[in-house]
Structure formats: C-alpha cells, structure tokens
Enzyme design. Sequence first.
Site, PDB file in Angstrom:
ATOM      1  N   SER A  38      -6.077   9.588   3.350  1.00 37.26           N
ATOM      2  CA  SER A  38      -5.008   8.596   3.317  1.00 37.26           C
ATOM      3  C   SER A  38      -3.972   8.859   2.237  1.00 37.26           C
ATOM      4  O   SER A  38      -3.471   7.943   1.598  1.00 37.26           O
ATOM      5  CB  SER A  38      -5.608   7.204   3.121  1.00 37.26           C
ATOM      6  OG  SER A  38      -5.209   6.372   4.159  1.00 37.26           O
ATOM      7  N   ASP A  61      -9.608   4.832  11.491  1.00 36.77           N
ATOM      8  CA  ASP A  61      -9.730   5.090  10.053  1.00 36.77           C
ATOM      9  C   ASP A  61      -9.373   6.527   9.680  1.00 36.77           C
ATOM     10  O   ASP A  61      -8.978   6.790   8.536  1.00 36.77           O
ATOM     11  CB  ASP A  61     -11.167   4.830   9.588  1.00 36.77           C
ATOM     12  CG  ASP A  61     -11.535   3.370   9.686  1.00 36.77           C
ATOM     13  OD1 ASP A  61     -10.684   2.519   9.377  1.00 36.77           O
ATOM     14  OD2 ASP A  61     -12.680   3.073  10.083  1.00 36.77           O
ATOM     15  N   LYS A 104      -8.127  -5.419   7.864  1.00 31.67           N
ATOM     16  CA  LYS A 104      -8.022  -4.219   8.697  1.00 31.67           C
ATOM     17  C   LYS A 104      -7.822  -4.620  10.154  1.00 31.67           C
ATOM     18  O   LYS A 104      -8.627  -5.374  10.700  1.00 31.67           O
ATOM     19  CB  LYS A 104      -9.310  -3.411   8.582  1.00 31.67           C
ATOM     20  CG  LYS A 104      -9.452  -2.282   9.581  1.00 31.67           C
ATOM     21  CD  LYS A 104      -8.663  -1.058   9.209  1.00 31.67           C
ATOM     22  CE  LYS A 104      -8.728  -0.021  10.342  1.00 31.67           C
ATOM     23  NZ  LYS A 104      -8.073   1.246   9.971  1.00 31.67           N
ATOM     24  N   TYR A 152       0.841  -1.213   0.000  1.00 34.21           N
ATOM     25  CA  TYR A 152       0.000   0.000   0.000  1.00 34.21           C
ATOM     26  C   TYR A 152       0.871   1.257   0.000  1.00 34.21           C
ATOM     27  O   TYR A 152       1.030   1.922   1.015  1.00 34.21           O
ATOM     28  CB  TYR A 152      -0.894  -0.042   1.251  1.00 34.21           C
ATOM     29  CG  TYR A 152      -1.985   0.998   1.325  1.00 34.21           C
ATOM     30  CD1 TYR A 152      -2.897   1.165   0.296  1.00 34.21           C
ATOM     31  CD2 TYR A 152      -2.140   1.791   2.457  1.00 34.21           C
ATOM     32  CE1 TYR A 152      -3.916   2.107   0.387  1.00 34.21           C
ATOM     33  CE2 TYR A 152      -3.154   2.729   2.561  1.00 34.21           C
ATOM     34  CZ  TYR A 152      -4.040   2.883   1.519  1.00 34.21           C
ATOM     35  OH  TYR A 152      -5.054   3.801   1.609  1.00 34.21           O
ATOM     36  N   ASP A 156      -4.726   6.851  -2.919  1.00 34.81           N
ATOM     37  CA  ASP A 156      -6.054   7.224  -2.445  1.00 34.81           C
ATOM     38  C   ASP A 156      -6.553   8.471  -3.181  1.00 34.81           C
ATOM     39  O   ASP A 156      -6.972   9.447  -2.571  1.00 34.81           O
ATOM     40  CB  ASP A 156      -6.005   7.467  -0.926  1.00 34.81           C
ATOM     41  CG  ASP A 156      -7.296   7.044  -0.242  1.00 34.81           C
ATOM     42  OD1 ASP A 156      -8.120   6.392  -0.902  1.00 34.81           O
ATOM     43  OD2 ASP A 156      -7.471   7.363   0.936  1.00 34.81           O
TER      44      ASP A 156
END
Length: 456
Positions: A193, A411, A405, A181, A187
């Site tokens: 993010s 988040d 997750k 990632y 994003d």
Amino acid sequence: MFRFAALLALASLIPAFVEAAAPLYGQCGGIGWNGDTTCVSGASCSKLNDYYSQCLPGSATTPSTTTTRTSTSTTTTRTSTGGTGTGTSSAPTSTATPDAGNPFTGYTIYLTPYYADEVKAAANAITDSTQKAKALTVANIPTFTWFDVIAKTPTLGTYLADADAKSKASGQKYLVQIVVYDLPDRDCAALASNGEFSIANNGLANYKTYIDQLVAQIKQYPNVRVVAVIEPDSLANLVTNLNVAKCSGAQAAYKSGVTYAMQQLNAVGVYMYLDAGHAGWLGWPANLTPAAQLFAQLYKDAGSPKFVRGLATNVANYNALSAASPDPITQGNNNYDEIHYINALGPALSSQGFPAHFIVDQGRSGVQNIRSQWGDWCNVKGAGFGTRPTTNTGSSLIDAIVWVKPGGECDGTSNTSAARYDSHCGLSDAAQPAPEAGTWFQAYFETLVKNASPAL
Ligand SMILES: *[C@@H]1O[C@H](CO)[C@@H](O)[C@H](O)[C@H]1NC(C)=O
C-alpha cells in the site's frame, strides 16, 4: 420493493424518445457494464477504475477519472515485545479532556454512492436470488470513504453537497465518514500500500496540500458533520516498527503530518479518531503504554484539539469486538479481542490526558478463527460481514461500531509478478486469485455476504 414498483410505473410514462441516461452518482461504465453510458444533464461519466465509471457532477475533467481506489492493506505487524515507543514521560494531569461528545448521536450516516453502486453491480452479478437479495442490502450499510490520493479530494465536495441536499430535503442531520490516508512514505512496514508521496520528494509539503484541499471542501458545507479516521497504521508503526528503516525514516514526517491534520481538520469541526491498530498489534501488554504515550504526546503537541474524539481500532481487520473464546492465534494475549484491547488502552490514555473514546471496525469480523496467524490481513478466506454499524455498542468507551473497510474491495493482489505483490496475499489463508488492491473482488464479496454474521 414498493418504491421500486412505483419507479417502474413512472418510467413507463416517460415518452420513448427521451434518451436514456444514468443518474447522478449512477454507474455509467466499466467491464461487464451493459447499462447507460451517458449521464443526466449536469453530470459526466468518469472512470474510477476498470470495473467502474460513475456519473459525477460537472465536466469530465474531474481528477477522479485517473485514479483508482486503494482502500487497502492494514499491516498488522504483531509485536509482543519490541515496542520501542516514542513517547516521552508526560505528567499525568487532569483526565478532563475537551472533547465534543459522541458525534454519531442523532445523525444519519451518509451512504457513499460509490460503494453503494459497487455493491449493486456486484449483487446483480449473483444468480442465486436469495444471495442476490442479501447482497443488495449491503448497499444500505454505511462505510467510510478512503481519500488515499490527493486527486480524489474534489469527490469529497460532491458527497458533502449531496449529503447537504439530502439533509435539507429530509430535515435529518447528516454525517459523512472519511478516511484520511495519504501520508508520505505511507505504510512504511509493508509492500502493498505504498502511497503517492515520498518524504524525499517534498512529501510532507504535498501532504499538507492534501489536507488543505480536504479542509477547503469541508468548509463549504458547515451543516454536514464529518467524522474522520486519521491515517491507518501510521502511528502504530511508530510504536512497534521503528526497527524498519522506512518507518524510522518516516517518524518525523508522520508526526508532523498527523499533527497538521489534527489542527486543520479541528478548525473546520471534523470529528477525528486516530488509527490505533488492533488488539493483535498495540494490544500486546508491552505496547499499550508506549502507544498511549505517543497518542497523548501528539495530541498535546497539536494543542489538544477539541474535535479529536479518540481512536479507531481494527480498521480493515478481522478481530471480533467480543470473541466467544480466544482464537488460538492470539497466543495467550489477555487482550484477545477489541473490547479487551479497548478496556486496557482506555485507562492508559485517560491517565495521559488523551480522550479515550473509540470506534471499532466490524465490517469483516463476522467469522472468527479463520486466520493462521494474527498478523494475516490480506483477503482472509472465510470472512463474513460483521455487526452492522450502530451506536448501541455495549461499552461507554465505544462511540460506535462502524464499517471502515468497504467489504468487497480487495486488500492486495495475489499475482506474484505484480509490482505491489505482498507475500501476505499469497498465504494459504488468503483468498486467491485476488485482483489489485482497491479493485472489486467479486468472489470475496460473495463470501462476505454468505458468511455474514449476523446474517444479512
Ligand atoms: C501478473 O502481473 C504481471 C506483471 O504486472 C502481468 O504481466 C500478468 O499479466 C499478471 N497476471 C495475471 C494473471 O493477472
């Protein structure tokens, strides 16, 4: 319980003059930490975030000292029409794809010490003894480890070494779960993010270095199997969000980056699942075919890498694998849960020559009908831990139910003045106040424990 008692008995035999030190991978600092702040010989205390320092092998210069973990923020842009799609028509050929079997079969999944220690610290902060005991059991449930900055790549080596040692000690085969990632302009359709690399500033080359560094670690431990989720949200954004300038601008770099990741990780035998959003994103009928075309085209362009096993769905999201009834927010989409989405996407993938196998994140899917809109993704109130990771999935298309997750990691912040504030984290169905993305969110973790279904 028995083992704990035995350890206590052993500890009482250790002479008092031996200085206390935290074990390898143990916690050694952070806000509220009252335990040992020194590490056993051969390890040093590295700050991972304000709340957590950990004993990692080697000297204190490990790059992870300056990074924070941000395993965060799945953008769930709901697009029921749009679906520009980027795939070109590709001749449906053979459905026989050269995949390498269900990678989870016969393997023990490595428990990331980082998450296990976060959970143990969180459990110890719970006063209710019943809830505390339930919380502690989460430390034994495997999640994925997110490699969201290049500085963290050496940590993968420490985990692989640990898994290798455990494998040799136990005779069991070990599997380490990671999330790749770090694409440039990451994003592209959201605010919360953003990544460390930008396309305008050598981002694609930097990304290739990041992949190379992961590969260099993995190469050293051929006996440990690695399963990777590749780039949450990236390709789904290319299916539905090319109307967002940052996404159309990132299209070429995302494709090159994901292709490079597939090829290089394939060369060292990493089993890969490309991220495929979720039912409320690519599961809309208009998006299914463009999605299948994009995945298949990239796969073919990469040379049909044998270790690309399929797709990962519902990463960091809240959808049920199989909902008792459609949540009203699903607004008539026949693919109102992940099993319907997978059953619809699978044949479309197969007809394009893409290996149609899936893993599904159920880490926070224990409670349904808690969102105001299907696109709400940030710290959704009332969520509970979901079905435990298992290969007993009830579907021949699904290799495993997984927890991608790490539940309890935030988040996104609800602080409207913060640089990475995303309005989703201020919605009425988002738990508040919420700390920065990736940091520990104790109140949220406690709710996940309390609402877990099946119960912990
Ligand atoms: C919110 O963010 C601003 C800007 O970073 C900061 O100054 C402030 O202290 C934060 N407020 C809270 C309650 O954390």
